[in-house]
Motif scaffolding. Structure first.
Motif, PDB file in Angstrom:
ATOM      1  N   MET A 258       0.850  -1.184   0.000  1.00  0.00           N
ATOM      2  CA  MET A 258       0.000   0.000   0.000  1.00  0.00           C
ATOM      3  C   MET A 258       0.889   1.238   0.000  1.00  0.00           C
ATOM      4  O   MET A 258       1.625   1.471   0.954  1.00  0.00           O
ATOM      5  CB  MET A 258      -0.934   0.018   1.223  1.00  0.00           C
ATOM      6  CG  MET A 258      -1.885   1.212   1.246  1.00  0.00           C
ATOM      7  SD  MET A 258      -3.079   1.135   2.626  1.00  0.00           S
ATOM      8  CE  MET A 258      -4.069  -0.280   2.094  1.00  0.00           C
ATOM      9  N   PRO A 259       0.865   2.045  -1.057  1.00  0.00           N
ATOM     10  CA  PRO A 259       1.733   3.223  -1.146  1.00  0.00           C
ATOM     11  C   PRO A 259       1.596   4.132   0.078  1.00  0.00           C
ATOM     12  O   PRO A 259       0.481   4.419   0.531  1.00  0.00           O
ATOM     13  CB  PRO A 259       1.233   3.928  -2.416  1.00  0.00           C
ATOM     14  CG  PRO A 259       0.652   2.838  -3.250  1.00  0.00           C
ATOM     15  CD  PRO A 259       0.008   1.896  -2.266  1.00  0.00           C
ATOM     16  N   GLY A 260       2.727   4.528   0.621  1.00  0.00           N
ATOM     17  CA  GLY A 260       2.728   5.426   1.772  1.00  0.00           C
ATOM     18  C   GLY A 260       2.763   4.734   3.102  1.00  0.00           C
ATOM     19  O   GLY A 260       2.965   5.376   4.136  1.00  0.00           O
ATOM     20  N   ILE A 261       2.583   3.420   3.114  1.00  0.00           N
ATOM     21  CA  ILE A 261       2.653   2.665   4.357  1.00  0.00           C
ATOM     22  C   ILE A 261       3.909   1.800   4.325  1.00  0.00           C
ATOM     23  O   ILE A 261       4.110   0.993   3.413  1.00  0.00           O
ATOM     24  CB  ILE A 261       1.408   1.786   4.569  1.00  0.00           C
ATOM     25  CG1 ILE A 261       0.172   2.676   4.757  1.00  0.00           C
ATOM     26  CG2 ILE A 261       1.586   0.875   5.786  1.00  0.00           C
ATOM     27  CD1 ILE A 261      -1.094   1.921   5.087  1.00  0.00           C
ATOM     28  N   TYR A 262       4.748   1.984   5.330  1.00  0.00           N
ATOM     29  CA  TYR A 262       6.014   1.276   5.446  1.00  0.00           C
ATOM     30  C   TYR A 262       5.926   0.310   6.629  1.00  0.00           C
ATOM     31  O   TYR A 262       5.041   0.431   7.481  1.00  0.00           O
ATOM     32  CB  TYR A 262       7.166   2.260   5.663  1.00  0.00           C
ATOM     33  CG  TYR A 262       7.390   3.218   4.504  1.00  0.00           C
ATOM     34  CD1 TYR A 262       8.524   3.104   3.705  1.00  0.00           C
ATOM     35  CD2 TYR A 262       6.479   4.238   4.220  1.00  0.00           C
ATOM     36  CE1 TYR A 262       8.747   3.978   2.642  1.00  0.00           C
ATOM     37  CE2 TYR A 262       6.684   5.116   3.160  1.00  0.00           C
ATOM     38  CZ  TYR A 262       7.820   4.980   2.378  1.00  0.00           C
ATOM     39  OH  TYR A 262       8.025   5.846   1.333  1.00  0.00           O
ATOM     40  N   ALA A 263       6.866  -0.631   6.703  1.00  0.00           N
ATOM     41  CA  ALA A 263       6.850  -1.588   7.810  1.00  0.00           C
ATOM     42  C   ALA A 263       8.274  -1.957   8.194  1.00  0.00           C
ATOM     43  O   ALA A 263       9.172  -1.993   7.341  1.00  0.00           O
ATOM     44  CB  ALA A 263       6.060  -2.840   7.437  1.00  0.00           C
ATOM     45  N   ALA A 264       8.465  -2.232   9.483  1.00  0.00           N
ATOM     46  CA  ALA A 264       9.800  -2.588   9.992  1.00  0.00           C
ATOM     47  C   ALA A 264       9.661  -3.437  11.241  1.00  0.00           C
ATOM     48  O   ALA A 264       8.639  -3.404  11.926  1.00  0.00           O
ATOM     49  CB  ALA A 264      10.599  -1.321  10.297  1.00  0.00           C
ATOM     50  N   GLY A 265      10.712  -4.184  11.566  1.00  0.00           N
ATOM     51  CA  GLY A 265      10.729  -4.985  12.784  1.00  0.00           C
ATOM     52  C   GLY A 265      10.245  -6.398  12.561  1.00  0.00           C
ATOM     53  O   GLY A 265      10.269  -6.928  11.441  1.00  0.00           O
ATOM     54  N   ASP A 266       9.769  -7.014  13.629  1.00  0.00           N
ATOM     55  CA  ASP A 266       9.426  -8.432  13.590  1.00  0.00           C
ATOM     56  C   ASP A 266       8.334  -8.768  12.583  1.00  0.00           C
ATOM     57  O   ASP A 266       8.270  -9.906  12.115  1.00  0.00           O
ATOM     58  CB  ASP A 266       8.974  -8.901  14.980  1.00  0.00           C
ATOM     59  CG  ASP A 266      10.132  -9.005  15.961  1.00  0.00           C
ATOM     60  OD1 ASP A 266      11.292  -8.815  15.537  1.00  0.00           O
ATOM     61  OD2 ASP A 266       9.883  -9.274  17.148  1.00  0.00           O
ATOM     62  N   LEU A 267       7.462  -7.834  12.256  1.00  0.00           N
ATOM     63  CA  LEU A 267       6.382  -8.167  11.333  1.00  0.00           C
ATOM     64  C   LEU A 267       6.862  -8.352   9.896  1.00  0.00           C
ATOM     65  O   LEU A 267       6.118  -8.819   9.036  1.00  0.00           O
ATOM     66  CB  LEU A 267       5.260  -7.120  11.372  1.00  0.00           C
ATOM     67  CG  LEU A 267       5.426  -5.781  10.655  1.00  0.00           C
ATOM     68  CD1 LEU A 267       4.073  -5.090  10.526  1.00  0.00           C
ATOM     69  CD2 LEU A 267       6.398  -4.895  11.394  1.00  0.00           C
TER      70      LEU A 267
END
Length: 351
Positions: A258-267
């Motif tokens: 989804m453009p504009g949504i970033y993710a980091a870490g255990d997920l």
């Protein structure tokens, strides 16, 4: 008020991302309502300068070190829904709604612990996932590894680095090929394929693994990798995930599907740990900041300079705040990270 970045989750990844974005002079809202995934753990290990700290102290120190960055706001509040699109996300919290240009998910994962008698009570004290985090403290003791699938049995070989007494457990869930059996047994790792009935403990520590048939197995430590799932707010976004349920991100940008949504870490990480999550948070924040800064710079959304007190000046508020924002309200540009030094304060008084 329009935030530059909304961070969901204030564990190692979220705290690291908030620090990175704060130092990049972005206006950040960091929200966290738990529960803490490592709450049952007694200590955090393998994190340089913080080896042996308790999870609670780790978070306390992390938040404390965000305090000088007045452009970073921290709230202990649940995130109920995220909607909108890149540049104009709506984030619904427990008591109010906020707006942000970008969203960074640092929510971690939820461990789905098995309904095995005694397992939950020992999770984090005698049952662990990572030998790099807990192997040193338990070295040379009696280890067991509960493998969810046949292809996970080789993890028991890694545990031999911390103990010469390791037993692999299958709980009778699958057949073990002769090749796998020979490989483990040649390394001194026997395989016990009996069905497990319970984990018995004494004084809060694992003592025996008990089976449907035969004698119990005396063990001090059990390693296991229970299934995991994403938190509800992440699942509701219907982001692309891989076969293990981890959120997929672009290798370079760290952006999700989804453009504009970033993710980091255990997920997003198969190898999970506080140090790795913090590094992932820093990387995602830096990549996000690069793209966002370039966008704001070309659209006139960045302040032309900063006042000594850290307030932005020369900012075209009409171009950086949504039209429905209240006139005269604080803009979305970040405050300065610097405060006048004691020598500068004395110099002003002397004048």
């Amino acid at each position: 008020m329009l935030y530059d970045v909304f961070i969901v989750g204030a564990g190692p990844a979220g705290l690291s991302a908030a620090l990175t974005l704060g130092r990049a002079r972005k206006r950040v809202l960091l929200c966290d309502a738990g529960p803490r995934r490592n709450a049952a753990a007694e200590h955090v290990h393998g994190f340089v300068t913080r080896d042996g700290v308790t999870p609670a102290d780790f978070r306390r120190i992390g938040r404390q070190q965000l305090e000088p960055y007045r452009n970073v706001e921290v709230r202990d509040v649940a995130v109920e829904e995220i909607s909108g699109e890149r540049g104009a996300f709506e984030v619904r919290l427990t008591a109010r709604q906020e707006q942000a240009r970008r969203v960074l998910l640092c929510t971690g994962m939820i461990d789905e612990l098995p309904e095995l008698d005694g397992f939950r009570a020992l999770w984090g004290t005698s049952i662990f996932q990572c030998p790099y985090c807990h192997g040193w403290e338990a070295q040379d003791r009696r280890f067991a590894y509960l493998a969810e699938k046949a292809e996970m049995l080789d993890f028991a070989l890694l545990l031999r680095g911390w103990s010469g007494d390791v037993v692999a457990l299958t709980d009778g869930r699958y057949d073990v090929s002769m090749a796998v059996r020979q490989r483990l047994e040649s390394a001194g790792v026997p395989i016990d394929e009996r069905r497990i009935t319970r984990l018995s403990s004494k004084n809060g520590r694992l003592e025996h693994v008990e089976f449907v048939e035969g004698d119990p197995l005396r063990r001090d430590v059990l390693f296991a990798h229970p299934p995991q799932r994403q938190v509800d707010v992440v699942r509701a976004l219907a982001l692309a995930v891989d076969s293990e349920g981890l959120v997929q991100v672009d290798e370079m940008s760290r952006e999700t599907s989804m453009p504009g949504i970033y993710a980091a870490g255990d997920l997003v990480l198969r190898a999970q740990g506080a140090m790795l999550a913090a590094a992932s948070g820093m990387l995602a924040a830096a990549r996000l900041n690069h793209a966002l800064t370039a966008e704001l710079a070309t659209s006139g959304g960045l302040p032309s300079k900063l006042s000594p007190a850290g307030r932005s000046v020369g900012l075209d508020v009409r171009r950086s705040v949504p039209s429905k924002a209240v006139p005269g309200a604080r803009g979305s540009s970040p405050s300065s990270l610097r405060r006048p030094s004691a020598s500068r304060e004395r110099s002003r008084r002397d004048r």
